[in-house]
Scaffold this motif. Structure first.
Motif, PDB file in Angstrom:
ATOM      1  N   PHE A  59       0.812  -1.216   0.000  1.00  0.00           N
ATOM      2  CA  PHE A  59       0.000   0.000   0.000  1.00  0.00           C
ATOM      3  C   PHE A  59       0.845   1.266   0.000  1.00  0.00           C
ATOM      4  O   PHE A  59       1.842   1.362   0.731  1.00  0.00           O
ATOM      5  CB  PHE A  59      -0.881   0.057   1.249  1.00  0.00           C
ATOM      6  CG  PHE A  59      -2.210  -0.632   1.125  1.00  0.00           C
ATOM      7  CD1 PHE A  59      -2.387  -1.912   1.599  1.00  0.00           C
ATOM      8  CD2 PHE A  59      -3.293   0.032   0.566  1.00  0.00           C
ATOM      9  CE1 PHE A  59      -3.614  -2.544   1.505  1.00  0.00           C
ATOM     10  CE2 PHE A  59      -4.526  -0.578   0.461  1.00  0.00           C
ATOM     11  CZ  PHE A  59      -4.693  -1.877   0.939  1.00  0.00           C
ATOM     12  N   ARG A  63      -2.974   0.274  -3.968  1.00  0.00           N
ATOM     13  CA  ARG A  63      -2.290  -1.014  -3.878  1.00  0.00           C
ATOM     14  C   ARG A  63      -1.424  -1.227  -5.104  1.00  0.00           C
ATOM     15  O   ARG A  63      -1.909  -1.247  -6.245  1.00  0.00           O
ATOM     16  CB  ARG A  63      -3.311  -2.151  -3.746  1.00  0.00           C
ATOM     17  CG  ARG A  63      -3.796  -2.337  -2.324  1.00  0.00           C
ATOM     18  CD  ARG A  63      -4.695  -3.533  -2.161  1.00  0.00           C
ATOM     19  NE  ARG A  63      -4.069  -4.789  -2.554  1.00  0.00           N
ATOM     20  CZ  ARG A  63      -4.612  -5.974  -2.313  1.00  0.00           C
ATOM     21  NH1 ARG A  63      -5.759  -6.038  -1.649  1.00  0.00           N
ATOM     22  NH2 ARG A  63      -4.028  -7.074  -2.713  1.00  0.00           N
ATOM     23  N   SER A 123      -7.737   1.010  -3.036  1.00  0.00           N
ATOM     24  CA  SER A 123      -8.418  -0.099  -2.375  1.00  0.00           C
ATOM     25  C   SER A 123      -8.614   0.224  -0.901  1.00  0.00           C
ATOM     26  O   SER A 123      -7.842   0.995  -0.308  1.00  0.00           O
ATOM     27  CB  SER A 123      -7.590  -1.371  -2.516  1.00  0.00           C
ATOM     28  OG  SER A 123      -8.219  -2.479  -1.914  1.00  0.00           O
TER      29      SER A 123
END
Length: 121
Positions: free
Chosen positions: A29, A101, A108
């Motif tokens: 992330f 992501r 996300s």
């Protein structure tokens, strides 16, 4: 598979303290925000606290001055320190992360499984 791993829930007496931690299992992330929601029995899930990538914080009115959210030096971690806990803080606490992501190339939002906090004598 990417997961949020929560820890730190349990039983505490009124007036006590408890800390919750949440770790993202893989470094995939670019984080926009991490935080915690909670859901008490029979109630809707509500935001408890969140912290952005530039360390701006937001708290529910009911926890201001009692809870502190932070991002320790480990970049994929968020911590919620709870003090002066009251029975109305009893709930399942859910960690979440929102960001881009890199493994799937899109924004996300991911949720943890939840950790129970019970405040009782």
């Amino acid at each position: 598979q990417v997961q949020l791993v929560e820890s730190g829930g349990g039983l505490v007496q009124p007036g006590g303290s408890l800390g919750l931690s949440c770790v993202i299992s893989r470094d995939v992330f670019t984080i926009y925000v991490m935080g915690w929601y909670r859901q008490a029995p029979g109630k809707q899930r509500e935001l408890v606290a969140q912290i952005t990538s530039d360390s701006k914080t937001e708290y529910a009115d009911s926890v201001k001055g009692r809870f502190t959210i932070s991002r320790p030096s480990a970049i994929n971690t968020v911590h919620l320190q709870m003090s002066r806990l009251q029975p109305e803080d009893t709930a399942v606490y859910y960690c979440y992360v929102e960001g881009f992501r890199h493994d799937i190339y899109r924004d996300s939002k991911l949720w943890g499984q939840g950790t129970a906090v019970t405040v009782s004598q």
